[in-house]
Design a protein around this motif. Structure first.
Motif, PDB file in Angstrom:
ATOM      1  N   MET A 180       0.855  -1.096  -0.076  1.00  0.00           N
ATOM      2  CA  MET A 180       0.173   0.165  -0.126  1.00  0.00           C
ATOM      3  C   MET A 180       0.763   1.205  -0.354  1.00  0.00           C
ATOM      4  SD  MET A 180      -3.759  -0.393   1.668  1.00  0.00           S
ATOM      5  CE  MET A 180      -3.114   0.230   3.557  1.00  0.00           C
ATOM      6  N   ILE A 181       2.058   1.445   1.486  1.00  0.00           N
ATOM      7  CA  ILE A 181       2.656   2.436   0.564  1.00  0.00           C
ATOM      8  C   ILE A 181       3.163   2.750  -0.529  1.00  0.00           C
ATOM      9  CG2 ILE A 181       4.768   3.544   1.779  1.00  0.00           C
ATOM     10  CD1 ILE A 181       4.391   1.573   4.520  1.00  0.00           C
ATOM     11  N   ALA A 182       3.804   1.465  -1.119  1.00  0.00           N
ATOM     12  CA  ALA A 182       4.836   1.558  -2.206  1.00  0.00           C
ATOM     13  C   ALA A 182       3.638   2.562  -3.193  1.00  0.00           C
ATOM     14  CB  ALA A 182       5.348   0.582  -2.590  1.00  0.00           C
ATOM     15  N   GLY A 183       2.503   1.493  -3.541  1.00  0.00           N
ATOM     16  CA  GLY A 183       1.698   1.890  -4.408  1.00  0.00           C
ATOM     17  C   GLY A 183       0.924   3.066  -4.576  1.00  0.00           C
ATOM     18  N   PHE A 184       0.829   3.951  -2.946  1.00  0.00           N
ATOM     19  CA  PHE A 184       0.530   5.292  -2.837  1.00  0.00           C
ATOM     20  C   PHE A 184       1.245   6.474  -2.683  1.00  0.00           C
ATOM     21  CE2 PHE A 184      -1.419   8.474  -0.291  1.00  0.00           C
ATOM     22  CZ  PHE A 184      -2.893   8.553  -0.967  1.00  0.00           C
ATOM     23  N   ALA A 185       2.436   5.919  -2.131  1.00  0.00           N
ATOM     24  CA  ALA A 185       3.471   7.634  -2.422  1.00  0.00           C
ATOM     25  C   ALA A 185       4.189   7.366  -3.456  1.00  0.00           C
ATOM     26  CB  ALA A 185       4.247   6.764  -1.138  1.00  0.00           C
ATOM     27  N   PRO A 261      -3.456  11.942   3.788  1.00  0.00           N
ATOM     28  CA  PRO A 261      -3.253  10.218   2.875  1.00  0.00           C
ATOM     29  C   PRO A 261      -4.111   9.148   3.285  1.00  0.00           C
ATOM     30  CG  PRO A 261      -0.945  11.376   3.074  1.00  0.00           C
ATOM     31  CD  PRO A 261      -2.129  12.125   3.050  1.00  0.00           C
ATOM     32  N   ALA A 262      -3.323   8.798   5.305  1.00  0.00           N
ATOM     33  CA  ALA A 262      -3.838   8.040   5.907  1.00  0.00           C
ATOM     34  C   ALA A 262      -4.524   7.361   5.887  1.00  0.00           C
ATOM     35  CB  ALA A 262      -3.497   7.821   7.254  1.00  0.00           C
ATOM     36  N   ARG A 263      -5.574   9.092   6.246  1.00  0.00           N
ATOM     37  CA  ARG A 263      -7.213   8.436   5.814  1.00  0.00           C
ATOM     38  C   ARG A 263      -7.641   7.913   4.391  1.00  0.00           C
ATOM     39  NH1 ARG A 263     -12.655   9.411   7.872  1.00  0.00           N
ATOM     40  NH2 ARG A 263     -14.163   9.451   6.628  1.00  0.00           N
ATOM     41  N   VAL A 264      -7.328   7.983   3.494  1.00  0.00           N
ATOM     42  CA  VAL A 264      -7.146   8.102   2.170  1.00  0.00           C
ATOM     43  C   VAL A 264      -7.219   6.120   2.309  1.00  0.00           C
ATOM     44  CG1 VAL A 264      -6.893   7.588  -0.406  1.00  0.00           C
ATOM     45  CG2 VAL A 264      -7.179  10.045   0.720  1.00  0.00           C
ATOM     46  N   LEU A 265      -6.456   5.943   2.745  1.00  0.00           N
ATOM     47  CA  LEU A 265      -5.663   4.370   2.380  1.00  0.00           C
ATOM     48  C   LEU A 265      -6.455   3.418   3.360  1.00  0.00           C
ATOM     49  CD1 LEU A 265      -1.654   4.780   2.545  1.00  0.00           C
ATOM     50  CD2 LEU A 265      -2.785   3.230   1.246  1.00  0.00           C
TER      51      LEU A 265
END
Lengths: 360, 317
Positions: A180-185, A261-265
Motif C-alpha cells: 500500500m505504501i509503495a503503490g500510494f507514495a 493520505p492515511a485516511r484515504v489509504l
C-alpha cells in the motif's frame, strides 16, 4: 448430475448453516472432551497450550468470513443468460469445493487440538515395536524408534497449522502495508521497496530460507520469521492494485476534499484490496506449509524429535523399501492440508470476485 | 529501447551488488566458521587457528568481502570444502541440472498446454473439472513426496527404475544413454508435475479470457471451424502469458530444484547449494549465489523482452 445436486442448490444457505452447525458441534465436542477426559499428556511449552486455540480461532474466523461472503454472493447473483442446469452445476461445484475444503480443514484442526487425548505420546519410543506396518493397534504403523506414526502426524498438525497460519498472518500484514505504501507514495519510496523485492526475488526462496535457518539456527519463531518476512509476493500484488485504485475518481475526489493520505489509504483503498488480500492469504497458507515441510525435509525446519511432517518424511526416506508407510502417510497429510487450503482459496476467490474466476 | 536496456542493466547490477553484501553479512553473522567445521570436533585450537589463517578469516571484514568479490570476477574464488575453483565445482553440476530442468520443462509444456486448451474449450464439463482438479492437486503436492512415491512404486515395488543417483556415467550426458534415461525418469517427472500443474492453470485461464473477446465471436460468426478459431485466433493471444511463464520456468535450470535433487540424489546445482550451506563453504556459497542471481536477472530481462515482442501493445521507453 449427482442426485443431491438439486437438493443442495435449492437451499441457498444450506452450506453456510451446515458449517455453522459443524463449527458449533466441534467446539462443543472439544469442551466436552477436555472437561471429561483431562489432558493425557501434560503440555510441554506455551506453544502446546496456546497453539491449538490460535489455530482454532484463526480457522473459525476464516469460516465466518467465508459464510458471510457466500451469503453476499448469493444475494447478488442473478440467474441470467446460462441455462438453469449450468448455473446449478457451477454453483454446486463452487460450493462443493469450498465445503469440502472447510470440512477437511476443520477435521484437521480438531485433530490437532485433541491429538493428546485421542492418541498416545508422539515421543515415546518402544524398541520392541519398531517399523511395524499399519494395524489396529497402530493405525498408520510405527517408525524406526517404535513411535506411533498416527500420533506423530496428529501432533505434527499442530506445528504445521500453527506455524503456517501465524506466518501467513504476519506475512500478509507486512506485505499489505508495504504494497500500500509503495503503490500510494510512488516515487523514491516505491523504488526502494521494489528494489528490496527484486533482491529477494533474485535467488530461489528456499535457498535463502535454508541459508538463514542454517546460519541462525532453527526454532519456531525463526521459521515463522523466515516464512513471513522473506516472501513478499503479497506486497507486489497489493501494490499493483493500489497503483490502479489511486487514479480512480473516488480516490482523487477524497484527496481533493483534503483527506489525509492515511485516511484515504485505510478508509478508501484498503477495503478495495481486502478481497484480493484474503484470497492471497488463503493460498499463502498452503505455500507456507509446503515451504515448511520442505525445510523440515532438508533438516532445516522443526528439529527432531518434535513431530513434523517434513522431518518424518526425511526419517522415513531411508526405509522406503521395507517400510513404505513411513514415506506415504506424512506426505499425504501435507498434500491433503495444502490441497484444502488451495481449494478454499479458489472457492473464496469465486465467492469474492467473480471476475477472477478460473484464473491461476 | 536502448535506454530501457541500460536502465535495466544498472538495476540488475545494483541488485547483484546488494545481494552479495547481504549474503556476505549473513555468512559472517553466523556463529562459528568453516575452519572449525573443517577441522572437525575435538580439533586442537592451534589447528583451527592455522586453518583460519590459511582461509584468510583473520582479515578485516571489508577486506574479506573485497577478496570474495574480486575473486569472483577474476575466477580466483576457490571452494573451501572441495578445494577447487568455483567454476570447476559448478560446471560439473550445471550439466546435470540443466539436463534435468530441460527434460522437465519440455515434458511439462507438452502435457500442460494441450490439457489447458482442452479444459478451456470444454469449459464446465467433466473434462474441465478433471483437468482443474488435477492441476490443483499438482500445485498442492510437495515435490519431494512425489519423488518418494515414485521411488516406492517404480523403484521398490515394481523394480523398473533405479531409486536414486545419476548412474555410472556421471561426467557425461544422461540423455545419451539408456541407463541415464532410467535415472532421469523419477526426478524429471516429479519436477515436471509441479510445473505442469501451474502451466495448465495458466493456459486454461488465459484461453478462457481470450475466448470471451469480441474478435473471437467475429471469428465464430464467420463460420470458421472450431480448430481454426481456437488454435489460430485465440491461442496466439492466450499463449503470451504462458510463454513468459515458460521463461520463468527456466530459472529451475540453475537452482530451482533443491528439493528434487536432494531427495533423488541428483548431482546438480540445487544439491550443491544445499551441500555448500551444510558445509558452511563461504566462498562457494558466495559465488553460487551471485551466479544464480545473475541467471535469474537474465531470465527476468528475457521474459520482459519476450512479453513486449509477443504483445506489441507494450512498449518499453
Amino acid at each position: 448430475m449427482v442426485p443431491w445436486a438439486s437438493w443442495l442448490s435449492q437451499r441457498r444457505f444450506t452450506a453456510g448453516s451446515l458449517l455453522i452447525g459443524y463449527e458449533a458441534s466441534i467446539v462443543a465436542l472439544l469442551v466436552l472432551t477436555l472437561r471429561f477426559t483431562g489432558c493425557a499428556v501434560p503440555p510441554k511449552s506455551a506453544w502446546d497450550t496456546l497453539g491449538p486455540f490460535l489455530i482454532l480461532g484463526a480457522i473459525s474466523l476464516l469460516v465466518r468470513l467465508f459464510v458471510l461472503f457466500r451469503a453476499v454472493r448469493h444475494r447478488d447473483s442473478e440467474p441470467g443468460a446460462a441455462s438453469h442446469g449450468r448455473i446449478t452445476l457451477n454453483r454446486l461445484v463452487g460450493d462443493a469445493k469450498g465445503v469440502c475444503a472447510i470440512v477437511v480443514l476443520l477435521v484437521l484442526c480438531y485433530l490437532a487440538v485433541v491429538a493428546p487425548l485421542i492418541t498416545g505420546d508422539p515421543m515415546v519410543m518402544v524398541f520392541s515395536d519398531t517399523l511395524r506396518p499399519p494395524s489396529a493397534e497402530h493405525l498408520l504403523g510405527t517408525d524406526l524408534y517404535g513411535r506411533d506414526v498416527f500420533s506423530r502426524i496428529a501432533h505434527g498438525a499442530r506445528y504445521t497449522l500453527g506455524i503456517g497460519v501465524t506466518a501467513t498472518v504476519l506475512n500478509i500484514l507486512l506485505g499489505t502495508t508495504l504494497g500500500m505504501i509503495a503503490g500510494f507514495a510512488r516515487g523514491v519510496t516505491d523504488a526502494i521497496i521494489m528494489r528490496i523485492l527484486e533482491i529477494l526475488n533474485s535467488i530461489p526462496f528456499l535457498m535463502l530460507a535454508i541459508l538463514i535457518v542454517a546460519v541462525f539456527g532453527s526454532s519456531i519463531p525463526m521459521l515463522i520469521m523466515v516464512l513471513s518476512v522473506f516472501v513478499l509476493q503479497p506486497a507486489r500484488i497489493v501494490r499493483g492494485q493500489v497503483l490502479e485504485l489511486r487514479e480512480k475518481d473516488f480516490v482523487q475526489a477524497t484527496l481533493a476534499l483534503g483527506a489525509t493520505p492515511a485516511r484515504v489509504l485505510f478508509r478508501h483503498i484498503l477495503p478495495n484490496v481486502l478481497s484480493t488480500v484474503l484470497v492471497v492469504a488463503s493460498i499463502r497458507v498452503g505455500q507456507n506449509i509446503l515451504s515448511l515441510a520442505g525445510l523440515s525435509f532438508l533438516g532445516m525446519g522443526i528439529a527432531p524429535p518434535t513431530p513434523s511432517w517434513g522431518s518424518m518424511l526425511q526419517e522415513g526416506r531411508a526405509y522406503i523399501q521395507g517400510a513404505p508407510w513411513l514415506g506415504i502417510f506424512p506426505g499425504a497429510a501435507i498434500f491433503i492440508t495444502v490441497l484444502a487450503f488451495n481449494l478454499f482459496g479458489d472457492s473464496l476467490r469465486d465467492a469474492l470476485d467473480p471476475r477472477l474466476r478460473g484464473s491461476a | 529501447m536502448a535506454s530501457y536496456l541500460i536502465r535495466r542493466l544498472f538495476q540488475s547490477l545494483f541488485v547483484l551488488l546488494a545481494l552479495s553484501l547481504i549474503i556476505f553479512f549473513i555468512l559472517k553473522a553466523a556463529p562459528g566458521n568453516i575452519a572449525q567445521i573443517m577441522a572437525g570436533i575435538g580439533a586442537k585450537p592451534e589447528d583451527i587457528a592455522n586453518l583460519e589463517e590459511r582461509l584468510g578469516l583473520h582479515s578485516p571484514l571489508p577486506v574479506q568481502y573485497w577478496r570474495f568479490l574480486s575473486g569472483f570476477f577474476t575466477g580466483d574464488l576457490r571452494s573451501a570444502a572441495f578445494n577447487e575453483p568455483l567454476l570447476d565445482v559448478m560446471s560439473r553440476r550445471l550439466l546435470a541440472s540443466v539436463e534435468l530442468g530441460l527434460v522437465a520443462i519440455v515434458l511439462s509444456i507438452l502435457l500442460s498446454v494441450p490439457a489447458g486448451i482442452l479444459a478451456a474449450i470444454r469449459h464446465n464439463t467433466l473434462v474441465d473439472y478433471g483437468v482443474t482438479i488435477f492441476a490443483l492437486a499438482g500445485i498442492s503436492v510437495p515435490v519431494f513426496w512425489i519423488a518418494l512415491l515414485l521411488m516406492i512404486v517404480f523403484g521398490s515395488w515394481l523394480r523398473w527404475l533405479p531409486i536414486s543417483g545419476r548412474g555410472m556415467d556421471v561426467g557425461g550426458l544422461s540423455i545419451l544413454t539408456l541407463d541415464g534415461w532410467r535415472h532421469l525418469v523419477i526426478p524429471a517427472s516429479s519436477l515436471a508435475l509441479i510445473q505442469m500443474a501451474m502451466n495448465t492453470r495458466l493456459t486454461r485461464s488465459c484461453l478462457l479470457e481470450v475466448l470471451q473477446q469480441d474478435y473471437i465471436t467475429t471469428a465464430w460468426s464467420k463460420g470458421l471451424r472450431e480448430r481454426t478459431v481456437v488454435l489460430r485466433h485465440a491461442l496466439r493471444n492466450a499463449m503470451i502469458p504462458v510463454a513468459t511463464n515458460v521463461g520463468l520456468m527456466a530459472q529451475m535450470l540453475f537452482a530451482g530444484a533443491i528439493l528434487t535433487e536432494t531427495v533423488t540424489a541428483w548431482p546438480g546445482v540445487g544439491r550443491l547449494v544445499y551441500q555448500a550451506i551444510i558445509m558452511r563453504d563461504e566462498p562457494l556459497l558466495f559465488g553460487l549465489t551471485l551466479i544464480i542471481a545473475f541467471f535469474f536477472q537474465i531470465t527476468y530481462l528475457v521474459v520482459d523482452l519476450l512479453y513486449a515482442y509477443l504483445n506489441p501493445v507494450i512498449v518499453y521507453d
